[in-house]
Design an enzyme around this catalytic site. Structure first.
Site, short mmCIF file in Angstrom:
data_model
loop_
_atom_site.label_atom_id
_atom_site.label_comp_id
_atom_site.label_asym_id
_atom_site.label_seq_id
_atom_site.Cartn_x
_atom_site.Cartn_y
_atom_site.Cartn_z
N GLN A 172 -3.36 135.21 30.54
CA GLN A 172 -3.06 135.80 31.58
C GLN A 172 -3.38 137.66 31.33
O GLN A 172 -2.13 137.83 31.17
CB GLN A 172 -2.60 135.24 32.43
CG GLN A 172 -2.56 135.87 34.43
CD GLN A 172 -4.17 135.48 34.69
OE1 GLN A 172 -4.07 134.52 34.13
NE2 GLN A 172 -4.49 136.75 34.93
N ASP A 230 -11.36 131.46 28.08
CA ASP A 230 -11.80 132.43 28.95
C ASP A 230 -13.15 133.30 28.70
O ASP A 230 -13.64 134.66 29.10
CB ASP A 230 -10.68 133.50 28.89
CG ASP A 230 -9.95 134.14 30.07
OD1 ASP A 230 -10.34 133.49 31.14
OD2 ASP A 230 -8.73 134.10 30.08
N LYS A 248 -5.30 127.84 38.21
CA LYS A 248 -5.67 127.93 37.74
C LYS A 248 -5.09 126.40 37.34
O LYS A 248 -5.63 124.76 36.71
CB LYS A 248 -6.11 128.30 36.36
CG LYS A 248 -6.35 129.61 36.50
CD LYS A 248 -6.24 130.57 35.26
CE LYS A 248 -6.57 132.05 35.81
NZ LYS A 248 -6.71 133.38 35.51
#
Ligand code: NAP
Length: 293
Positions: free
Chosen positions: A97, A120, A53
């Site tokens: 995460q 997200d 990412k």
């Protein structure tokens, strides 16, 4: 006949080229879109996702940083980090995460993220907007799958879609998006899970079959309707002494066998995963754009 491969690498490259144009426009206005990832503990798979990412963001001319916290981080400490990210104007989007170590509460952590920075698309406000057909952001993996279908001109309207797996990050949001009254929706969607009695009766009917289970060889050729579109979301590390890293990545689909029956198929790696990262970057750019609208 062998199935046509849906090339995630190519679709992601085209998608990121468009994204680079949006980043450039923001930079001309003095805004550098910034993505932060919070990584807690040292899970090798999580660390590798976070690295890709960060790499992806840098390549697009975005700012990117990783905040690494020890595995025994307390909820209070994580909450402080979240509050600081919420208040930092240079951070347009950020992610925590997953999975989290067991002492941390996933819901408490995700719900504390400022919805406007929720790259997200996990915050209930963003899930609600998505469910109502007014999305602020796209959930990364489902959004990536929809881009793959679009890139290969695969229509969803009137199609039978079967999704294996009902997680909050893949199966559930994808089922909502594909069944919505929209250009990329209008499908009839069935969602299978551990309580589904006979998967094959469902999968055999699928024009589009999505596997998001987390178990190799879940989908075999006998479960697939000839000509179906197969989207393999699974990312499973299996030991392989021949491989440089000692393991290799496989999906949830028996790729060789299913390729002989399906019309289209996504490989693992080189399919859905690259699009997931691309959508996360797109959400961060959208978040930055929203600050100037
Ligand atoms: P998850 O939260 O573990 O959910 C798995 C789903 O599959 C659940 O709904 C579960 O049913 C169902 N399931 C699991 N084993 C089953 C079995 N033996 N029989 C029937 N149903 C079963 O997983 P996830 O986060 O959605 O991820 C799924 C896979 O996709 C993993 O391999 C993950 O690494 C991968 N993934 C890839 C990407 C990407 O970018 N390519 C992104 C996200 C995830 P219940 O609900 O009944 O328990």
């Amino acid at each position: 006949m062998e199935a046509q491969i849906i090339d995630g690498k190519k679709v992601a490259a085209d998608f990121r080229e468009q994204l680079a144009g949006r980043v450039e426009k923001l930079r001309e206005r003095g805004i550098v879109p910034g993505l932060t990832a919070v990584l807690i503990g040292s899970d090798p798979a999580s660390a590798s996702y976070v690295r890709s990412k960060k790499r992806g963001a840098k390549k697009l001319g975005m700012n990117s940083q990783v905040i690494e916290l020890p595995a025994d981080t307390s909820q209070r400490k994580l909450n402080d980090v979240i509050d600081q990210l919420n208040a930092n104007d240079a951070v347009h989007g950020y992610i925590i995460q997953l999975p989290l170590p067991s002492q941390l509460n996933v819901h408490e952590s995700l719900y504390r993220i400022r919805p406007e920075k929720d790259a997200d698309c996990f915050h209930p406000e963003n899930v609600g907007l998505l469910t109502l057909g007014r999305p602020r952001f796209m959930p990364a993996t489902p959004g990536g799958i929809i881009e793959l279908l679009k890139a290969y001109d695969i229509q969803t309207s009137g199609k039978e879609v079967v999704i294996l797996g009902r997680s909050d990050i893949v199966g559930r949001p994808l089922s909502i998006m594909l069944s919505q009254k929209s250009a990329q929706g209008n499908a009839t969607v069935t969602v299978c899970h551990t309580r589904t009695k006979n998967w094959t009766t469902h999968t055999k009917n699928a024009d589009i079959l999505v596997a998001a289970v987390g178990r190799p060889d879940t989908v075999t050729a006998d479960m697939v309707k000839p000509g179906a579109v197969i989207i393999d979301v699974g990312m499973n590390r299996i030991e392989d002494p021949q491989a440089k890293k000692g393991y290799r990545l496989v999906g949830d689909v028996d790729y060789q066998g299913v390729s002989e029956v399906a019309g289209y198929i996504t490989p693992v790696p080189g399919g859905v995963g690259l699009m997931t990262v691309s959508m996360l970057l797109a959400n961060t750019v959208t978040a930055a754009e929203l600050t100037v609208k």
